[in-house]
Design an enzyme around this catalytic site. Structure first.
Site, PDB file in Angstrom:
ATOM      1  N   TYR A 109      17.939 -46.025 -62.955  1.00 21.51           N
ATOM      2  CA  TYR A 109      18.711 -46.285 -64.167  1.00 21.51           C
ATOM      3  C   TYR A 109      19.428 -47.616 -63.999  1.00 21.51           C
ATOM      4  CZ  TYR A 109      22.357 -46.092 -67.681  1.00 21.51           C
ATOM      5  OH  TYR A 109      23.181 -46.418 -68.728  1.00 21.51           O
ATOM      6  N   GLU A 197      20.607 -50.797 -71.906  1.00 20.54           N
ATOM      7  CA  GLU A 197      20.226 -49.758 -70.952  1.00 20.54           C
ATOM      8  C   GLU A 197      18.718 -49.751 -70.713  1.00 20.54           C
ATOM      9  OE1 GLU A 197      22.435 -45.670 -71.236  1.00 20.54           O
ATOM     10  OE2 GLU A 197      20.502 -45.493 -72.212  1.00 20.54           O
TER      11      GLU A 197
END
Ligand code: GDP
Ligand code: MN
Length: 386
Positions: A109, A197
């Protein structure tokens, strides 16, 4: 403002962040050409909607043949995709991104956001990327790496390498990671982003680092200086009621409670919602009708509130500072005459000409409960909506 994954990936590529090859389609007839152009024998069909959780909602499908891709496109196009991040209605699937399948080794991530506590743009990274990142963040927060960027400095390659080390990346991957993170930082600062993101950021069997997904939220207040971003807006993904509201300069946000609220001033609207909650109810919306509101806007606000299916009662809370409460009362009566009223309603007026306003409502013959005290008004509407 949100954009689609395929649009985020276009920005990624411009900023040296590698992504899988992909082709956007809006009809099944384009699918086989897309597969042939991409090559290989595994493809991923990805629904383009403004919400995450698509993997869990059946919006990301791995296919092993062109026929399977076509089948999947047929099934997805023109439907509403429901994911853990949408409401029960879901979002319309008008476009699909077809991508070449990847040999995934690890799912990481990587994101950037503004941390309001430290007042810094902050890098968030984790070795535990993928579809359960929210669970990782809430249950094992120590698995989230946080790095605050000095607002007077920049993000350096050394900072990036430090984060790469914590992600246990080898030398070749670290180099790609540094480029990717600097690219993200560049988009973030150049385009007035509030959240960017990549989840998952994958490492492949071929020792490459790829952005498999992309999400970017932009600061609406800065859109005036980013025509290129504004051009990416897709209103099919936006809440119809919120859009109508913005056309009427009403600040409106749908919520999932049962008490519709009409309030002037954002702070008073928040306080009103808190009081409703405090007395055992739950608001169906946030609605700030603004300062110098007109009878027409009050009518529009009424229409909006009553069009929410879950609304069981309405609380109007107006503080007459600049506006006169008697004019507001007239507006309410005109609105009811125009759009009707089939729900219990409590009106609380305070401030300039409040007494005259309440008198107008009381003498109107319309079934309106009036109150001068906000707490009493909240208790009453909670009781009437049960
Ligand atoms: P989201 O659920 O909306 O965040 O959609 P993502 O784009 O993140 O996809 C969800 C999941 O699908 C990813 O975490 C991957 O595990 C999987 N996925 C996406 N693309 C591929 C691919 O090319 N190959 C494989 N094997 N899995 C993929
Ligand atoms: Mn994702």
């Amino acid at each position: 403002m949100h954009i689609h994954e395929y649009q985020a990936k276009t920005l990624f590529k411009k900023n040296n962040i590698q992504t899988p090859n992909g082709i956007l389609i809006d009809a099944t007839a384009q699918a086989s050409d897309a597969c042939n152009t991409l090559g290989g024998d595994i493809w991923v069909v990805k629904a383009q909607v403004h919400a995450g959780g698509r993997g869990k909602g059946g919006g990301v499908i791995l296919c092993h043949s062109v026929a399977e891709v076509e089948n999947t496109c047929d099934k997805l196009l023109g439907t509403q995709l429901i994911t853990p991040q949408t409401d029960a209605k879901g979002l319309p699937v008008n476009q699909l991104l077809i991508e070449a399948g990847q040999n995934i080794e690890r799912e990481l991530y990587l994101g950037l956001l503004i941390d309001r506590q430290t007042q810094k743009i902050t890098v968030l990274a984790s070795t535990e990327g993928g579809m359960d990142i929210e669970k990782v963040a809430s249950e094992t927060p120590d698995k989230i790496i946080k790095f605050g960027i000095d607002p007077l400095g920049v993000l350096s390659t050394k900072d990036c390498a430090e984060i790469a080390k914590k992600l246990e990346l080898n030398t070749a991957l670290t180099k790609q990671f540094n480029t990717a993170l600097l690219g993200l930082y560049n988009i973030f600062t150049q385009k007035d982003v509030s959240l960017i993101e990549i989840n998952p950021l994958i490492t492949t069997a071929e020792n490459t680092l790829l952005a498999l997904d992309g999400k970017i939220d932009f600061d609406d207040n800065a859109l005036y200086r980013h025509e290129d971003i504004l051009a990416m807006r897709d209103i099919s993904q936006e809440d119809e009621k919120e859009m109508t509201a913005s056309e009427w300069q009403l600040n409106y946000i749908s919520l999932d409670g049962t008490i519709g609220c009409m309030v002037n001033g954002a702070g008073l609207a928040m306080a009103t919602m808190d009081l409703i909650e405090h007395h055992g109810g739950s608001p169906a919306n946030f609605l700030d009708v603004g300062g110098g509101t007109t009878a027409q806007r009050v009518a529009k606000a009424f229409e909006l509130i009553q069009s929410e299916v879950n609304v069981k009662g309405i609380l109007v809370n107006i503080f007459g500072g600049i506006v006169r409460c008697d004019l507001i009362a007239e507006g309410i009566l005109q609105a009811i005459e125009k759009v009707g009223l089939n729900l219990p309603i409590v009106v609380r007026l305070e401030g300039t000409n409040a007494a005259a306003g309440l008198k107008l409502l009381d003498e109107s013959g319309v079934n309106i409960h009036t109150e001068a005290d906000l707490t009493k008004a909240a208790i009453k509407i909670v009781a009437l909506s049960k």
